[in-house]
Design an enzyme around this catalytic site. Sequence first.
Site, mmCIF file in Angstrom:
data_model
loop_
_atom_site.group_PDB
_atom_site.id
_atom_site.type_symbol
_atom_site.label_atom_id
_atom_site.label_comp_id
_atom_site.label_asym_id
_atom_site.label_seq_id
_atom_site.Cartn_x
_atom_site.Cartn_y
_atom_site.Cartn_z
ATOM 1 C CD GLU A 1 -2.173 2.082 -3.621
ATOM 2 O OE1 GLU A 1 -3.217 2.731 -3.753
ATOM 3 O OE2 GLU A 1 -1.412 2.240 -2.662
ATOM 4 C CG ASP B 1 -1.878 1.110 1.300
ATOM 5 O OD1 ASP B 1 -2.741 1.173 0.425
ATOM 6 O OD2 ASP B 1 -1.778 1.938 2.230
#
Length: 557
Positions: free
Chosen positions: A277, A214
Amino acid sequence: MTQELTSPSPAPRAPGAGRGPAWWRDAVIYQVYVRSFADSDGDGIGDLRGVRERLPHLRDLGVDAVWLTPFYASPQADGGYDVADYRAVDPLFGTLQDADELLRTAHDLGLRVIVDIVPNHTSDRHPWFTDPETARQRYLFRPGKGEHGELPPNDWESVFGGPAWTRTDRGDWYLHLFAPQQPDLNWENPEVHAEFEAILRFWLDLGVDGFRVDVAHGMIKAPGLPDIGHGAQAQLIGSQVLPFFDQDGVHAIHRAWRRLLDGYGDGSGRQVIGVAEAWAPTPERLALYVRPDELHQAFNFQFLNAPWQADALRTVIDASLAATSSVGAPTTWVLSNHDVVRHTTRLGGSLARARAASLLMLALPGSAYLYQGEELGLPEVTDLPDEVRQDPAFFRGGRATGAAGPGTDTESAPDGVAAAGGQDGFRDGCRVPLPWSGEAPPYGFGPGGSWLPQPADWAPLTVAAQTGDPASTLELYRAALELRRRLPGLGDGPMSWAPAPDGVLAFTRPGVLCTVNTLGHDAELPAPGTPLLSSAPVTVQDGTARLPGDSCTWWAI
Protein backbone atom coordinates in the site's frame (compact mmCIF):
# COMPACT_ATOMS: atom_id res chain seq x y z
CA MET A 1 -31.54 -9.48 -36.12
CA THR A 2 -31.72 -7.74 -32.73
CA GLN A 3 -29.82 -9.17 -29.78
CA GLU A 4 -29.95 -7.87 -26.21
CA LEU A 5 -27.75 -9.01 -23.35
CA THR A 6 -27.06 -8.06 -19.76
CA SER A 7 -25.75 -10.67 -17.30
CA PRO A 8 -25.84 -14.42 -17.88
CA SER A 9 -26.01 -16.72 -14.87
CA PRO A 10 -22.53 -17.89 -13.84
CA ALA A 11 -21.58 -21.52 -13.60
CA PRO A 12 -20.89 -22.75 -10.06
CA ARG A 13 -17.27 -22.75 -8.98
CA ALA A 14 -15.74 -26.03 -7.93
CA PRO A 15 -14.44 -25.99 -4.33
CA GLY A 16 -10.70 -25.83 -4.17
CA ALA A 17 -10.32 -24.39 -7.65
CA GLY A 18 -7.24 -22.21 -7.45
CA ARG A 19 -4.46 -20.62 -9.44
CA GLY A 20 -1.01 -21.98 -10.04
CA PRO A 21 2.25 -20.89 -8.41
CA ALA A 22 2.01 -17.38 -9.88
CA TRP A 23 -1.62 -17.12 -8.77
CA TRP A 24 -1.17 -13.52 -7.66
CA ARG A 25 -0.42 -12.19 -11.15
CA ASP A 26 -4.09 -12.24 -12.17
CA ALA A 27 -5.86 -12.93 -8.86
CA VAL A 28 -9.06 -11.21 -7.85
CA ILE A 29 -8.66 -10.43 -4.15
CA TYR A 30 -11.56 -9.41 -1.90
CA GLN A 31 -10.95 -6.99 0.97
CA VAL A 32 -12.76 -7.84 4.19
CA TYR A 33 -13.02 -4.95 6.65
CA VAL A 34 -13.42 -7.31 9.58
CA ARG A 35 -15.48 -5.16 11.94
CA SER A 36 -18.06 -4.50 9.20
CA PHE A 37 -18.31 -7.87 7.42
CA ALA A 38 -20.28 -10.23 9.69
CA ASP A 39 -20.93 -10.38 13.45
CA SER A 40 -21.20 -13.82 15.07
CA ASP A 41 -21.75 -12.90 18.73
CA GLY A 42 -24.27 -10.06 18.73
CA ASP A 43 -22.06 -7.23 19.96
CA GLY A 44 -22.62 -5.28 16.73
CA ILE A 45 -19.00 -5.63 15.60
CA GLY A 46 -17.82 -8.03 12.92
CA ASP A 47 -15.40 -10.75 13.99
CA LEU A 48 -13.30 -13.62 12.65
CA ARG A 49 -15.96 -16.25 13.28
CA GLY A 50 -18.41 -14.12 11.35
CA VAL A 51 -15.96 -13.93 8.44
CA ARG A 52 -15.46 -17.70 8.50
CA GLU A 53 -19.22 -18.35 8.44
CA ARG A 54 -19.64 -16.08 5.41
CA LEU A 55 -16.69 -17.41 3.37
CA PRO A 56 -19.03 -19.43 1.10
CA HIS A 57 -20.32 -16.10 -0.25
CA LEU A 58 -16.79 -15.27 -1.40
CA ARG A 59 -16.27 -18.70 -2.91
CA ASP A 60 -19.56 -18.35 -4.81
CA LEU A 61 -18.63 -14.82 -5.87
CA GLY A 62 -15.56 -16.31 -7.55
CA VAL A 63 -12.64 -14.48 -5.94
CA ASP A 64 -9.24 -16.09 -5.49
CA ALA A 65 -8.17 -14.67 -2.14
CA VAL A 66 -9.33 -12.66 0.87
CA TRP A 67 -7.47 -9.75 2.44
CA LEU A 68 -8.34 -9.23 6.12
CA THR A 69 -7.87 -5.83 7.77
CA PRO A 70 -6.10 -5.86 11.17
CA PHE A 71 -7.62 -8.06 13.86
CA TYR A 72 -4.63 -7.87 16.24
CA ALA A 73 -4.75 -6.77 19.87
CA SER A 74 -5.35 -3.03 19.74
CA PRO A 75 -6.96 -0.16 21.66
CA GLN A 76 -8.80 0.57 18.38
CA ALA A 77 -7.79 4.21 18.18
CA ASP A 78 -7.70 3.81 14.39
CA GLY A 79 -9.76 0.75 13.54
CA GLY A 80 -7.02 -1.67 14.56
CA TYR A 81 -4.20 0.03 12.65
CA ASP A 82 -2.78 0.90 16.08
CA VAL A 83 -1.38 -2.51 17.04
CA ALA A 84 -0.42 -3.34 20.62
CA ASP A 85 0.46 -7.01 20.02
CA TYR A 86 1.07 -8.33 16.50
CA ARG A 87 0.86 -11.98 17.59
CA ALA A 88 -2.47 -11.82 19.43
CA VAL A 89 -6.06 -11.53 18.23
CA ASP A 90 -8.04 -8.74 19.86
CA PRO A 91 -10.91 -10.19 21.96
CA LEU A 92 -13.20 -7.89 19.98
CA PHE A 93 -12.57 -10.12 16.96
CA GLY A 94 -12.08 -13.51 18.59
CA THR A 95 -9.11 -15.68 19.43
CA LEU A 96 -6.02 -17.10 17.77
CA GLN A 97 -7.95 -20.35 17.41
CA ASP A 98 -10.62 -18.43 15.44
CA ALA A 99 -7.88 -17.15 13.12
CA ASP A 100 -6.55 -20.67 12.65
CA GLU A 101 -10.02 -22.05 11.89
CA LEU A 102 -10.69 -19.22 9.43
CA LEU A 103 -7.49 -20.05 7.55
CA ARG A 104 -8.32 -23.74 7.41
CA THR A 105 -11.88 -23.12 6.20
CA ALA A 106 -10.72 -20.64 3.56
CA HIS A 107 -8.15 -23.07 2.22
CA ASP A 108 -10.75 -25.86 2.13
CA LEU A 109 -12.92 -23.55 -0.01
CA GLY A 110 -10.06 -22.79 -2.40
CA LEU A 111 -9.46 -19.29 -1.04
CA ARG A 112 -6.10 -17.84 -0.04
CA VAL A 113 -5.84 -15.41 2.87
CA ILE A 114 -3.77 -12.23 3.07
CA VAL A 115 -3.48 -10.31 6.33
CA ASP A 116 -2.47 -6.76 7.09
CA ILE A 117 0.94 -5.93 8.55
CA VAL A 118 1.43 -2.45 10.01
CA PRO A 119 5.17 -1.64 10.09
CA ASN A 120 5.26 2.18 10.04
CA HIS A 121 3.85 2.60 13.54
CA THR A 122 2.47 0.73 16.53
CA SER A 123 -0.04 1.59 19.22
CA ASP A 124 1.19 3.84 22.02
CA ARG A 125 0.22 0.91 24.28
CA HIS A 126 2.67 -1.45 22.62
CA PRO A 127 5.15 -2.73 25.26
CA TRP A 128 8.00 -1.07 23.38
CA PHE A 129 6.41 2.35 23.72
CA THR A 130 5.23 2.03 27.31
CA ASP A 131 8.84 1.48 28.45
CA PRO A 132 10.48 4.96 28.25
CA GLU A 133 14.00 3.71 27.58
CA THR A 134 13.01 1.18 24.94
CA ALA A 135 10.70 3.73 23.34
CA ARG A 136 13.51 6.21 22.73
CA GLN A 137 15.51 3.59 20.87
CA ARG A 138 12.74 2.08 18.75
CA TYR A 139 10.64 5.15 17.95
CA LEU A 140 11.43 8.60 16.58
CA PHE A 141 11.95 10.98 19.50
CA ARG A 142 13.51 14.41 19.06
CA PRO A 143 14.07 17.53 21.20
CA GLY A 144 11.78 20.43 20.44
CA LYS A 145 12.65 23.81 19.02
CA GLY A 146 12.26 27.11 20.79
CA GLU A 147 13.89 28.48 23.92
CA HIS A 148 12.50 25.71 26.09
CA GLY A 149 11.86 23.03 23.50
CA GLU A 150 8.22 24.03 23.39
CA LEU A 151 7.93 23.88 19.59
CA PRO A 152 7.76 20.70 17.47
CA PRO A 153 11.06 19.49 15.96
CA ASN A 154 9.90 20.30 12.41
CA ASP A 155 6.83 21.39 10.44
CA TRP A 156 5.55 17.93 9.52
CA GLU A 157 1.79 17.45 9.69
CA SER A 158 -0.19 14.36 10.60
CA VAL A 159 -2.18 12.90 7.73
CA PHE A 160 -5.11 13.05 10.16
CA GLY A 161 -4.64 16.81 10.67
CA GLY A 162 -2.61 18.86 13.12
CA PRO A 163 1.08 18.49 13.98
CA ALA A 164 2.81 15.15 13.45
CA TRP A 165 4.50 15.53 16.84
CA THR A 166 3.34 15.11 20.44
CA ARG A 167 5.33 16.29 23.47
CA THR A 168 5.94 13.89 26.35
CA ASP A 169 6.08 14.58 30.08
CA ARG A 170 9.87 14.48 29.77
CA GLY A 171 9.83 17.43 27.39
CA ASP A 172 10.87 15.72 24.16
CA TRP A 173 8.63 14.96 21.18
CA TYR A 174 7.71 11.78 19.29
CA LEU A 175 6.67 11.51 15.65
CA HIS A 176 3.27 10.16 14.57
CA LEU A 177 2.36 10.58 10.92
CA PHE A 178 -1.14 9.47 11.83
CA ALA A 179 -2.90 9.67 15.24
CA PRO A 180 -0.94 10.51 18.43
CA GLN A 181 -1.77 6.97 19.57
CA GLN A 182 0.26 5.66 16.59
CA PRO A 183 3.94 6.52 17.18
CA ASP A 184 6.24 5.97 14.20
CA LEU A 185 8.89 3.29 14.55
CA ASN A 186 12.60 3.94 14.12
CA TRP A 187 13.61 1.67 11.26
CA GLU A 188 17.25 2.66 11.69
CA ASN A 189 17.22 0.30 14.70
CA PRO A 190 18.04 -3.31 13.72
CA GLU A 191 15.82 -4.59 16.54
CA VAL A 192 12.80 -3.26 14.65
CA HIS A 193 13.83 -5.19 11.53
CA ALA A 194 14.32 -8.39 13.51
CA GLU A 195 10.99 -8.09 15.30
CA PHE A 196 8.98 -7.64 12.13
CA GLU A 197 10.67 -10.52 10.39
CA ALA A 198 9.71 -12.66 13.39
CA ILE A 199 6.10 -11.40 13.16
CA LEU A 200 5.93 -12.32 9.48
CA ARG A 201 7.23 -15.81 10.26
CA PHE A 202 4.65 -16.24 13.03
CA TRP A 203 1.72 -15.70 10.67
CA LEU A 204 3.30 -17.57 7.76
CA ASP A 205 3.78 -20.57 10.04
CA LEU A 206 0.09 -20.34 10.94
CA GLY A 207 -0.73 -20.60 7.24
CA VAL A 208 -1.40 -17.12 5.81
CA ASP A 209 -0.72 -16.65 2.11
CA GLY A 210 0.67 -13.13 2.18
CA PHE A 211 0.67 -9.65 3.65
CA ARG A 212 -0.76 -6.33 2.64
CA VAL A 213 1.89 -3.90 3.86
CA ASP A 214 0.26 -0.82 5.37
CA VAL A 215 2.01 2.48 4.56
CA ALA A 216 4.70 0.55 2.70
CA HIS A 217 6.17 3.88 1.58
CA GLY A 218 6.55 5.34 5.07
CA MET A 219 9.06 3.45 7.23
CA ILE A 220 12.15 5.46 6.28
CA LYS A 221 12.41 9.22 6.86
CA ALA A 222 14.84 11.61 5.22
CA PRO A 223 18.08 12.18 7.18
CA GLY A 224 17.78 15.10 9.56
CA LEU A 225 13.97 15.15 9.28
CA PRO A 226 13.98 18.41 7.25
CA ASP A 227 11.11 20.90 7.17
CA ILE A 228 8.76 20.75 4.18
CA GLY A 229 7.85 24.44 4.14
CA HIS A 230 4.32 23.81 2.95
CA GLY A 231 1.00 23.62 4.78
CA ALA A 232 -1.79 21.11 4.05
CA GLN A 233 0.86 18.47 3.41
CA ALA A 234 -1.66 15.69 2.82
CA GLN A 235 -2.42 17.40 -0.48
CA LEU A 236 1.15 16.65 -1.58
CA ILE A 237 0.91 12.90 -1.00
CA GLY A 238 1.10 11.13 -4.32
CA SER A 239 2.34 14.21 -6.16
CA GLN A 240 5.95 14.39 -4.94
CA VAL A 241 8.50 12.59 -2.79
CA LEU A 242 8.15 13.86 0.77
CA PRO A 243 10.77 13.56 3.54
CA PHE A 244 8.49 11.13 5.36
CA PHE A 245 7.05 9.16 2.40
CA ASP A 246 8.51 7.25 -0.57
CA GLN A 247 12.11 7.55 0.56
CA ASP A 248 14.44 5.23 -1.34
CA GLY A 249 15.47 3.46 1.86
CA VAL A 250 12.15 1.62 2.14
CA HIS A 251 13.18 -0.65 -0.72
CA ALA A 252 15.89 -2.37 1.33
CA ILE A 253 13.19 -3.42 3.80
CA HIS A 254 10.99 -4.81 1.05
CA ARG A 255 13.90 -6.71 -0.49
CA ALA A 256 14.62 -8.36 2.86
CA TRP A 257 10.98 -9.30 3.23
CA ARG A 258 10.85 -10.73 -0.30
CA ARG A 259 13.71 -13.05 0.57
CA LEU A 260 11.79 -14.18 3.63
CA LEU A 261 8.56 -14.71 1.68
CA ASP A 262 10.33 -16.68 -1.05
CA GLY A 263 11.69 -18.97 1.64
CA TYR A 264 8.15 -20.14 2.38
CA GLY A 265 7.58 -21.58 -1.08
CA ASP A 266 7.27 -25.35 -1.19
CA GLY A 267 6.91 -28.20 -3.64
CA SER A 268 3.11 -28.10 -3.42
CA GLY A 269 3.08 -24.77 -5.25
CA ARG A 270 2.63 -22.54 -2.23
CA GLN A 271 3.67 -18.99 -2.99
CA VAL A 272 3.14 -16.28 -0.41
CA ILE A 273 3.07 -12.66 -1.47
CA GLY A 274 3.63 -9.10 -0.30
CA VAL A 275 1.33 -6.26 -1.41
CA ALA A 276 2.45 -2.65 -1.07
CA GLU A 277 0.00 0.00 0.00
CA ALA A 278 2.27 2.70 -1.35
CA TRP A 279 1.69 6.24 -2.52
CA ALA A 280 4.22 7.34 -5.10
CA PRO A 281 4.18 10.47 -7.27
CA THR A 282 4.50 8.61 -10.59
CA PRO A 283 3.74 5.14 -11.93
CA GLU A 284 7.48 4.71 -12.47
CA ARG A 285 8.25 5.24 -8.79
CA LEU A 286 5.39 2.95 -7.79
CA ALA A 287 6.88 0.26 -10.03
CA LEU A 288 10.01 0.28 -7.88
CA TYR A 289 8.01 -1.47 -5.15
CA VAL A 290 7.32 -4.44 -7.45
CA ARG A 291 10.74 -5.06 -8.92
CA PRO A 292 11.58 -8.77 -9.14
CA ASP A 293 13.34 -8.78 -5.77
CA GLU A 294 10.75 -6.67 -3.91
CA LEU A 295 7.01 -7.06 -3.30
CA HIS A 296 4.64 -8.84 -5.67
CA GLN A 297 1.92 -6.20 -6.02
CA ALA A 298 1.29 -2.51 -5.35
CA PHE A 299 -2.09 -0.82 -5.28
CA ASN A 300 -2.71 1.38 -8.31
CA PHE A 301 -4.32 4.46 -6.80
CA GLN A 302 -3.81 6.48 -9.98
CA PHE A 303 -6.50 4.31 -11.57
CA LEU A 304 -8.79 4.72 -8.55
CA ASN A 305 -8.49 8.51 -8.81
CA ALA A 306 -8.99 8.73 -12.58
CA PRO A 307 -12.08 10.69 -13.70
CA TRP A 308 -14.80 8.94 -15.69
CA GLN A 309 -13.49 10.15 -19.04
CA ALA A 310 -12.23 7.97 -21.84
CA ASP A 311 -9.02 9.93 -22.49
CA ALA A 312 -8.12 10.14 -18.80
CA LEU A 313 -8.74 6.45 -18.22
CA ARG A 314 -6.68 5.48 -21.24
CA THR A 315 -3.79 7.67 -20.09
CA VAL A 316 -3.75 6.11 -16.61
CA ILE A 317 -4.06 2.57 -17.97
CA ASP A 318 -1.21 3.09 -20.45
CA ALA A 319 1.08 4.66 -17.85
CA SER A 320 0.32 1.93 -15.31
CA LEU A 321 0.93 -0.95 -17.71
CA ALA A 322 4.11 0.61 -19.06
CA ALA A 323 5.56 1.16 -15.59
CA THR A 324 4.88 -2.32 -14.24
CA SER A 325 5.86 -4.10 -17.45
CA SER A 326 9.25 -2.36 -17.27
CA VAL A 327 9.99 -4.42 -14.13
CA GLY A 328 8.15 -7.57 -15.20
CA ALA A 329 5.31 -7.14 -12.72
CA PRO A 330 1.54 -7.23 -13.22
CA THR A 331 -0.54 -4.12 -12.65
CA THR A 332 -2.91 -4.19 -9.68
CA TRP A 333 -6.23 -2.38 -10.11
CA VAL A 334 -8.57 -1.09 -7.41
CA LEU A 335 -11.67 1.14 -7.33
CA SER A 336 -12.69 1.18 -3.65
CA ASN A 337 -11.33 0.36 -0.20
CA HIS A 338 -11.88 1.19 3.46
CA ASP A 339 -10.12 4.57 3.14
CA VAL A 340 -11.95 6.15 0.20
CA VAL A 341 -15.49 6.98 -0.82
CA ARG A 342 -17.19 3.99 -2.44
CA HIS A 343 -16.90 4.28 -6.19
CA THR A 344 -20.67 4.15 -6.75
CA THR A 345 -20.82 7.52 -5.00
CA ARG A 346 -17.44 8.84 -6.12
CA LEU A 347 -18.38 8.42 -9.78
CA GLY A 348 -21.21 10.92 -9.51
CA GLY A 349 -23.58 8.74 -7.50
CA SER A 350 -24.13 6.59 -10.59
CA LEU A 351 -24.59 2.85 -10.16
CA ALA A 352 -24.42 2.53 -13.95
CA ARG A 353 -20.92 4.07 -13.96
CA ALA A 354 -19.86 1.93 -11.00
CA ARG A 355 -20.95 -1.26 -12.75
CA ALA A 356 -19.19 -0.20 -15.96
CA ALA A 357 -16.01 0.75 -14.10
CA SER A 358 -15.97 -2.64 -12.38
CA LEU A 359 -16.27 -4.53 -15.67
CA LEU A 360 -13.54 -2.34 -17.13
CA MET A 361 -11.25 -3.11 -14.20
CA LEU A 362 -11.89 -6.84 -14.39
CA ALA A 363 -11.08 -6.86 -18.13
CA LEU A 364 -7.66 -5.24 -17.68
CA PRO A 365 -4.43 -7.26 -17.53
CA GLY A 366 -3.20 -8.12 -14.04
CA SER A 367 -4.79 -8.46 -10.63
CA ALA A 368 -7.87 -6.72 -9.20
CA TYR A 369 -8.98 -5.89 -5.66
CA LEU A 370 -12.64 -5.71 -4.65
CA TYR A 371 -13.83 -3.97 -1.49
CA GLN A 372 -16.57 -5.67 0.47
CA GLY A 373 -20.01 -4.47 -0.59
CA GLU A 374 -19.02 -3.18 -4.00
CA GLU A 375 -20.41 -6.39 -5.45
CA LEU A 376 -23.76 -5.23 -4.03
CA GLY A 377 -23.46 -1.75 -5.54
CA LEU A 378 -23.40 -0.19 -2.07
CA PRO A 379 -23.18 3.62 -2.05
CA GLU A 380 -21.31 5.72 0.47
CA VAL A 381 -23.39 6.49 3.56
CA THR A 382 -23.31 10.29 3.65
CA ASP A 383 -25.67 11.15 6.50
CA LEU A 384 -24.09 9.55 9.55
CA PRO A 385 -24.76 11.64 12.68
CA ASP A 386 -21.69 13.08 14.37
CA GLU A 387 -22.28 11.11 17.56
CA VAL A 388 -21.72 7.73 15.83
CA ARG A 389 -18.69 8.63 13.73
CA GLN A 390 -15.41 7.01 14.77
CA ASP A 391 -12.80 7.96 12.16
CA PRO A 392 -9.93 9.60 14.11
CA ALA A 393 -9.50 12.07 11.27
CA PHE A 394 -12.97 13.40 12.11
CA PHE A 395 -11.81 14.37 15.58
CA ARG A 396 -8.53 15.96 14.45
CA GLY A 397 -8.86 17.57 11.05
CA GLY A 398 -11.49 19.87 9.62
CA ARG A 399 -14.30 18.91 12.00
CA ALA A 400 -15.10 22.41 13.15
CA THR A 401 -15.40 23.81 9.66
CA GLY A 402 -16.70 20.76 7.84
CA ALA A 403 -13.80 21.05 5.40
CA ALA A 404 -12.13 18.01 3.97
CA GLY A 405 -8.93 18.83 5.83
CA PRO A 406 -5.74 16.83 5.78
CA GLY A 407 -7.54 13.82 7.16
CA THR A 408 -9.52 13.27 3.99
CA ASP A 409 -8.02 9.86 3.47
CA THR A 410 -5.40 8.55 5.78
CA GLU A 411 -3.47 6.09 3.73
CA SER A 412 -4.85 5.64 0.27
CA ALA A 413 -5.57 9.01 -1.30
CA PRO A 414 -4.40 12.60 -1.16
CA ASP A 415 -6.61 15.33 0.23
CA GLY A 416 -9.82 15.90 -1.69
CA VAL A 417 -10.14 12.49 -3.31
CA ALA A 418 -12.18 10.73 -0.65
CA ALA A 419 -14.19 13.90 -0.03
CA ALA A 420 -15.81 13.75 -3.46
CA GLY A 421 -19.35 12.70 -2.64
CA GLY A 422 -18.43 11.70 0.90
CA GLN A 423 -19.13 13.21 4.29
CA ASP A 424 -16.62 15.92 5.15
CA GLY A 425 -13.87 13.81 3.62
CA PHE A 426 -13.85 11.19 6.38
CA ARG A 427 -14.02 7.43 6.19
CA ASP A 428 -16.89 6.08 8.29
CA GLY A 429 -19.30 6.24 5.34
CA CYS A 430 -17.50 3.45 3.44
CA ARG A 431 -17.24 1.27 6.57
CA VAL A 432 -20.93 0.80 7.37
CA PRO A 433 -21.61 -2.94 7.98
CA LEU A 434 -22.78 -5.13 5.11
CA PRO A 435 -26.42 -6.03 4.48
CA TRP A 436 -26.87 -9.79 4.09
CA SER A 437 -30.63 -10.40 4.26
CA GLY A 438 -33.93 -9.13 5.59
CA GLU A 439 -36.07 -6.03 5.29
CA ALA A 440 -34.61 -3.86 8.07
CA PRO A 441 -31.30 -3.17 9.82
CA PRO A 442 -29.09 -4.93 10.73
CA TYR A 443 -29.96 -6.95 7.60
CA GLY A 444 -28.48 -10.19 8.86
CA PHE A 445 -25.16 -8.61 9.82
CA GLY A 446 -25.46 -10.30 13.21
CA PRO A 447 -27.87 -11.15 16.02
CA GLY A 448 -27.56 -7.64 17.48
CA GLY A 449 -27.28 -4.21 15.90
CA SER A 450 -24.34 -2.76 14.00
CA TRP A 451 -21.54 -0.48 15.21
CA LEU A 452 -22.43 2.08 12.52
CA PRO A 453 -26.09 2.51 11.53
CA GLN A 454 -27.19 1.05 8.20
CA PRO A 455 -29.57 2.98 5.94
CA ALA A 456 -33.24 2.08 6.14
CA ASP A 457 -33.44 1.70 2.34
CA TRP A 458 -30.79 -1.02 1.92
CA ALA A 459 -33.20 -4.00 1.84
CA PRO A 460 -33.04 -4.29 -1.99
CA LEU A 461 -29.23 -4.30 -1.81
CA THR A 462 -28.78 -7.33 0.46
CA VAL A 463 -27.02 -10.46 -0.73
CA ALA A 464 -30.26 -12.41 -0.38
CA ALA A 465 -32.31 -9.87 -2.36
CA GLN A 466 -29.83 -9.77 -5.25
CA THR A 467 -29.05 -13.47 -5.50
CA GLY A 468 -30.69 -14.97 -8.57
CA ASP A 469 -31.67 -11.63 -10.10
CA PRO A 470 -29.82 -11.46 -13.45
CA ALA A 471 -30.08 -7.66 -13.47
CA SER A 472 -28.49 -7.26 -10.02
CA THR A 473 -24.99 -5.99 -9.40
CA LEU A 474 -24.16 -9.11 -7.40
CA GLU A 475 -24.99 -11.40 -10.32
CA LEU A 476 -23.02 -9.11 -12.66
CA TYR A 477 -19.92 -9.58 -10.49
CA ARG A 478 -20.48 -13.33 -10.26
CA ALA A 479 -20.82 -13.59 -14.02
CA ALA A 480 -17.75 -11.43 -14.65
CA LEU A 481 -15.57 -13.43 -12.27
CA GLU A 482 -16.76 -16.72 -13.70
CA LEU A 483 -15.92 -15.55 -17.24
CA ARG A 484 -12.58 -14.15 -16.11
CA ARG A 485 -11.71 -17.49 -14.57
CA ARG A 486 -12.93 -19.51 -17.58
CA LEU A 487 -11.61 -17.44 -20.50
CA PRO A 488 -7.84 -17.80 -20.97
CA GLY A 489 -7.53 -14.34 -22.55
CA LEU A 490 -8.51 -12.47 -19.39
CA GLY A 491 -6.26 -11.97 -16.41
CA ASP A 492 -2.52 -11.67 -16.90
CA GLY A 493 -1.67 -11.22 -20.59
CA PRO A 494 -1.40 -8.84 -23.54
CA MET A 495 -3.74 -5.95 -24.35
CA SER A 496 -4.14 -3.70 -27.39
CA TRP A 497 -6.30 -0.65 -28.00
CA ALA A 498 -8.87 -0.79 -30.80
CA PRO A 499 -10.52 2.05 -32.76
CA ALA A 500 -13.56 3.60 -31.06
CA PRO A 501 -15.66 6.78 -31.24
CA ASP A 502 -14.86 9.74 -29.00
CA GLY A 503 -15.84 9.02 -25.41
CA VAL A 504 -15.60 5.26 -25.95
CA LEU A 505 -12.71 2.96 -25.05
CA ALA A 506 -12.13 -0.31 -26.87
CA PHE A 507 -9.33 -2.77 -26.26
CA THR A 508 -8.63 -6.39 -27.06
CA ARG A 509 -7.46 -9.26 -24.92
CA PRO A 510 -6.81 -12.68 -26.45
CA GLY A 511 -10.24 -13.75 -27.71
CA VAL A 512 -12.08 -10.87 -26.00
CA LEU A 513 -12.79 -7.23 -26.82
CA CYS A 514 -13.96 -4.75 -24.18
CA THR A 515 -15.90 -1.56 -24.96
CA VAL A 516 -16.52 1.20 -22.42
CA ASN A 517 -18.91 4.06 -23.16
CA THR A 518 -18.07 6.88 -20.73
CA LEU A 519 -20.67 9.20 -22.29
CA GLY A 520 -24.01 9.92 -20.71
CA HIS A 521 -25.84 8.78 -23.83
CA ASP A 522 -25.83 5.87 -26.28
CA ALA A 523 -22.95 5.36 -28.70
CA GLU A 524 -22.80 3.22 -31.81
CA LEU A 525 -20.00 1.24 -33.43
CA PRO A 526 -19.71 -1.78 -35.71
CA ALA A 527 -20.46 -4.87 -33.63
CA PRO A 528 -17.02 -6.32 -32.86
CA GLY A 529 -18.23 -9.83 -32.10
CA THR A 530 -20.68 -11.72 -29.92
CA PRO A 531 -21.60 -10.02 -26.65
CA LEU A 532 -20.58 -12.03 -23.60
CA LEU A 533 -21.48 -9.73 -20.71
CA SER A 534 -22.60 -6.13 -20.32
CA SER A 535 -23.19 -3.80 -17.38
CA ALA A 536 -26.34 -2.52 -19.13
CA PRO A 537 -28.51 -3.95 -21.93
CA VAL A 538 -26.60 -3.71 -25.20
CA THR A 539 -28.29 -4.25 -28.55
CA VAL A 540 -26.90 -5.45 -31.85
CA GLN A 541 -28.92 -4.85 -35.01
CA ASP A 542 -27.80 -5.25 -38.60
CA GLY A 543 -24.14 -5.37 -37.59
CA THR A 544 -24.28 -2.21 -35.46
CA ALA A 545 -23.87 -2.28 -31.67
CA ARG A 546 -25.70 0.32 -29.60
CA LEU A 547 -23.82 0.85 -26.32
CA PRO A 548 -25.84 2.45 -23.52
CA GLY A 549 -24.33 5.49 -21.84
CA ASP A 550 -22.02 4.70 -18.90
CA SER A 551 -21.71 1.03 -19.78
CA CYS A 552 -19.09 -1.65 -20.39
CA THR A 553 -19.45 -4.73 -22.59
CA TRP A 554 -17.26 -7.78 -23.10
CA TRP A 555 -17.35 -9.32 -26.60
CA ALA A 556 -16.12 -12.68 -27.87
CA ILE A 557 -13.97 -12.12 -30.97
